[in-house]
Write an enzyme that holds these catalytic residues in place. Structure first.
Site, mmCIF file in Angstrom:
data_model
loop_
_atom_site.group_PDB
_atom_site.id
_atom_site.type_symbol
_atom_site.label_atom_id
_atom_site.label_comp_id
_atom_site.label_asym_id
_atom_site.label_seq_id
_atom_site.Cartn_x
_atom_site.Cartn_y
_atom_site.Cartn_z
ATOM 1 C CB CYS A 144 22.722 32.229 -13.480
ATOM 2 S SG CYS A 144 22.334 30.533 -13.087
ATOM 3 N NE ARG A 167 20.109 37.916 -13.954
ATOM 4 C CZ ARG A 167 19.792 38.094 -15.230
ATOM 5 N NH1 ARG A 167 19.499 39.299 -15.665
ATOM 6 N NH2 ARG A 167 19.787 37.091 -16.079
ATOM 7 C CD1 TRP A 221 16.916 31.052 -8.829
ATOM 8 C CD2 TRP A 221 16.704 29.591 -10.492
ATOM 9 N NE1 TRP A 221 15.624 30.592 -8.817
ATOM 10 C CE2 TRP A 221 15.461 29.687 -9.832
ATOM 11 C CE3 TRP A 221 16.802 28.714 -11.581
ATOM 12 C CZ2 TRP A 221 14.335 28.965 -10.223
ATOM 13 C CZ3 TRP A 221 15.681 27.994 -11.958
ATOM 14 C CH2 TRP A 221 14.465 28.125 -11.279
ATOM 15 C CG ASN A 256 22.027 32.891 -17.172
ATOM 16 O OD1 ASN A 256 21.253 31.989 -16.841
ATOM 17 N ND2 ASN A 256 21.621 34.112 -17.457
ATOM 18 N N GLY A 257 22.271 29.465 -17.956
ATOM 19 C CA GLY A 257 21.564 28.692 -18.979
ATOM 20 C C GLY A 257 21.599 27.207 -18.668
ATOM 21 C CD GLU A 285 -0.119 40.332 -11.309
ATOM 22 O OE1 GLU A 285 -0.018 39.248 -11.898
ATOM 23 O OE2 GLU A 285 0.871 40.930 -10.847
ATOM 24 C CE LYS A 288 3.002 40.227 -8.048
ATOM 25 N NZ LYS A 288 2.899 40.235 -9.468
ATOM 26 C CD GLU A 293 5.260 36.886 -7.593
ATOM 27 O OE1 GLU A 293 6.164 36.313 -8.211
ATOM 28 O OE2 GLU A 293 4.657 37.867 -8.051
ATOM 29 C CG HIS A 308 -19.288 26.224 -12.291
ATOM 30 N ND1 HIS A 308 -20.378 25.519 -12.753
ATOM 31 C CD2 HIS A 308 -19.529 27.528 -12.589
ATOM 32 C CE1 HIS A 308 -21.219 26.356 -13.338
ATOM 33 N NE2 HIS A 308 -20.733 27.582 -13.248
ATOM 34 C CE LYS A 320 11.573 41.979 -11.896
ATOM 35 N NZ LYS A 320 10.152 42.059 -11.533
HETATM 36 O O1 M6R Z 1 10.105 39.324 -17.577
HETATM 37 P P1 M6R Z 1 8.769 38.723 -17.872
HETATM 38 O O2 M6R Z 1 7.663 39.700 -17.827
HETATM 39 O O3 M6R Z 1 8.767 37.952 -19.176
HETATM 40 O O4 M6R Z 1 8.536 37.683 -16.710
HETATM 41 C C1 M6R Z 1 7.426 36.840 -16.699
HETATM 42 C C2 M6R Z 1 7.263 36.201 -15.348
HETATM 43 O O5 M6R Z 1 8.374 35.440 -15.011
HETATM 44 C C3 M6R Z 1 7.016 37.231 -14.241
HETATM 45 O O6 M6R Z 1 5.935 38.054 -14.522
HETATM 46 C C4 M6R Z 1 6.759 36.526 -12.892
HETATM 47 O O7 M6R Z 1 5.556 35.832 -12.943
HETATM 48 C C5 M6R Z 1 6.775 37.526 -11.737
HETATM 49 N N1 M6R Z 1 7.480 36.977 -10.623
HETATM 50 C C6 M6R Z 1 5.428 37.880 -11.258
HETATM 51 O O8 M6R Z 1 5.445 38.763 -10.193
#
Ligand code: M6R
Length: 612
Positions: free
Chosen positions: A2, A27, A74, A100-101, A485, A489, A492, A508, A607
């Protein structure tokens, strides 16, 4: 997650609020709304969808007023729909609130309010909070500020809130606990927001609210107290962000811009931290605690998502160069496990946003147990940056694309410099090696530029795998976290199921998945695992899998085996994660674009994950 905005001043609030909400779109959200105050009368508009849907809804309506609040939601409690969208108004119309929360004890409060005759329109915990405030206000006949204070003492959970009381229409009341809130201070006007992004274009003077502080903001100034009504000092900080850094420039998406920026952001991360004759690394933010880090028996790294993957690279780095024991933990697991933390442990929190709820909770717990807490954060002044004992900012600049790219490479370069520095101090790196490693750090920006020159080729490769439904990523050693990673990517932003594995683990289990439709991305640069990776590639090819390999320039062996290869410049293996992740970022970007996905705001993702 949010996003909150608020404005109080002499200008018309509406355009400022809308622009602020647009700035917070990155966000992640599913509905939006605003409330405007004009001569004591409130207008409230909210709807499911994007900020542009909200603008359409408001078009032709009354937008007068110099005070207002806005929100991008959100969903946590209840579906994304018009009713659940914020702002929420209390039943008797005395209060309007954005939040927010998560209010964890909302069910018991709702029960109590229902007994008092309250009826609810939405399924949200936020509507419970606004009615709780009103109930206290009406029953106890107190000021709006006292009602908010009393209500917040009763709630369990996380909140960043901005409240309007219609009986006291010349002020905004703001408070936070575990969800960020910043107040930008102009001349007789104030800008409230979940982060500094919407504030930058108006002022560089900001007040970061601390947990359980309550600010009453009017055109005459800010009064700051805690929830027990004790006055708190106003600490105004300076923002060092340019408005251009929030624009896409000539790029079609923030993600592509941020991938391209890495040649400069890496330089920004090490600028001023390496001396002229390349013999020293200086990390000012942790300088005073270096002896304690060097003596630590154990380093525990806590993080989530991409930052967790950077932490895994950190594990290889610290073990290799500083010969220290390292554990890397998902912050969400660590915080609830009652982990064993000793006073001579060092806990490093890695977070781009510096606001990730689980990471924040993890460091609070470790702090209580007496460990030294360090932060590697990108957002200056963020909660994690402020709550750690010491730390190093990554200086990657605002990262707007939800998929983290430049923040990852910046986190890795900081961890690399830390590991080299501590390794040198502990006597595990010779002067000569140290110098050579530092020299290679300085060469990274040019090497990134070289990789980016190959973008068209990488785009062509991406085209071949647009229809894939699954993908496997393999790497070993320093490049195993890069495999994780790369897979994150891809999944997501393109919604293709992808998994990363240490290459040897394939036998395995995952090897059962390989057929002629399975793309297997292999990190096969020249390092000590090279021969083994070559064997892994042969195993995939024997099962007709498609191999896309990232290799060192001039490689011939893998070139003959793989379906596609992407060459990257030669570099010490400890620095190869920074180079080898870039082709993977580009591949996921192009596949997502070719599949018509919303690259910068992928579905369901936020975000900054400010709720657990
Ligand atoms: O702001 P942060 O680095 O703590 O965020 C951690 C994760 O939420 C963030 O890296 C998330 O996995 C991204 N969407 C990855 O691209």
């Amino acid at each position: 997650m949010c996003g909150i905005v608020g404005y109080i001043g002499t200008r018309t609030a509406y355009p400022i609020l809308i622009k602020g909400l647009q700035r917070l779109e990155y966000r992640g959200y599913d509905s939006a709304g605003i409330a405007l105050m004009d001569n004591g009368n409130a207008s409230l508009y909210k709807c499911k969808g994007k900020v542009r849907d909200l603008e359409n809804l408001v078009s032709g309506q009354n937008i007068a007023g110099t005070i207002g609040i806005g929100h991008t939601r959100w969903a946590t409690h209840g579906l994304p729909n018009d009713v659940n969208a914020h702002p929420h108004k209390s039943m008797n119309g005395k209060f309007i609130l954005v939040h927010n929360g998560i209010i964890e004890n909302y069910a018991s409060i709702k029960k109590m309010l229902t007994k008092n005759g309250y009826k609810f329109q939405s399924e949200t915990d936020t509507e419970v909070l606004v009615n709780l405030i009103e109930n206290i206000y009406l029953e106890e006949k107190v000021s709006a500020e006292t009602a908010v204070q009393t209500a917040l003492r009763m709630v369990v959970g996380a909140y960043g809130i901005v409240v309007i009381c219609l009986d006291e229409p010349d002020k905004l009341i703001a408070s936070r606990k575990s969800s960020p809130l910043v107040i930008g201070c102009g001349e007789g006007e104030y800008f409230l927001a979940s982060d500094a992004t919407p504030i930058t274009e108006y002022t560089d003077r900001v007040l970061y609210l601390n947990d359980e502080e309550i600010a009453v903001v009017s055109t005459n100034g800010i009064s700051l107290k805690n929830l027990n009504n004790e006055a708190k000092e106003l600490v105004i900080s300076r923002l060092n962000l340019s408005i251009e850094s929030f624009d896409k420039g000539n790029f079609p998406h923030y993600m592509l811009k941020e991938i391209h920026e890495q040649s400069t952001t890496i330089a920004d991360s090490f600028r001023g931290r390496i001396n002229n004759d390349m013999t020293q690394i200086m990390l000012g933010g942790i300088n005073e605690v270096i002896p304690r880090i060097a003596k630590a028996k154990r380093i525990v790294i806590v993080a989530c998502g991409t930052s967790y993957h950077a932490g895994l690279v950190g594990e290889y780095l610290f073990e290799t160069f500083a010969r220290q024991q390292v554990e890397v933990e998902y912050a969400s697991e660590f915080r609830y496990r009652d982990p064993i933390i000793e006073e001579d442990d060092v806990v490093i929190a890695i977070s781009q946003s510096g606001e990730t709820a689980d990471t924040l909770a993890a460091i609070r717990m470790a702090k209580e147990k007496g460990a030294l807490i360090l932060g590697i954060c990108n957002v200056v002044g963020s909660s994690i940056a402020r709550e750690t004992h010491a730390g190093v900012y990554t200086h990657a600049g605002p990262e707007i694309g939800v998929a983290s790219t430049k923040a990852f490479t910046a986190q890795v370069i900081i961890l690399t410099m830390m590991a080299y520095l501590i390794g040198k101090r502990r006597g595990f790196i010779s002067d000569e090696t140290y110098h050579s490693l530092i020299e290679q750090v300085l060469e990274i920006p040019d090497k990134i530029k070289e990789i980016l020159k190959d973008e068209d080729h990488i785009k062509e490769i991406s085209q071949k795998y647009v229809e894939a439904t699954n993908a496997i990523y393999l790497g070993r050693g320093f490049l195993y976290p890069v495999a994780l990673e790369g897979a994150l990517k891809l999944k997501e932003i393109s919604y293709i199921h992808a998994e990363g594995y240490p290459a040897a683990e394939m036998k395995h289990g995952p090897i059962a998945l390989i057929d002629d439709k399975m793309p297997v991305f292999v990190l096969g640069t020249k390092d000590k695992y090279y021969e083994k990776i070559v064997s892994n590639i042969q195993e995939v090819k024997a099962r007709k899998g498609k191999v896309i390999a990232v290799v060192t320039q001039g490689d011939t062996t893998i070139k003959h085996l793989a379906d596609d290869v992407i060459e990257i410049p030669e570099i010490d293996e400890s620095l190869s994660p920074i180079l080898s992740v870039i082709p993977l970022q580009l591949i996921s970007y192009y596949i997502a674009v070719m599949r018509g996905c919303n690259v910068d705001q992928p579905r369901n993702l936020a975000k900054s994950v400010t709720v657990e």
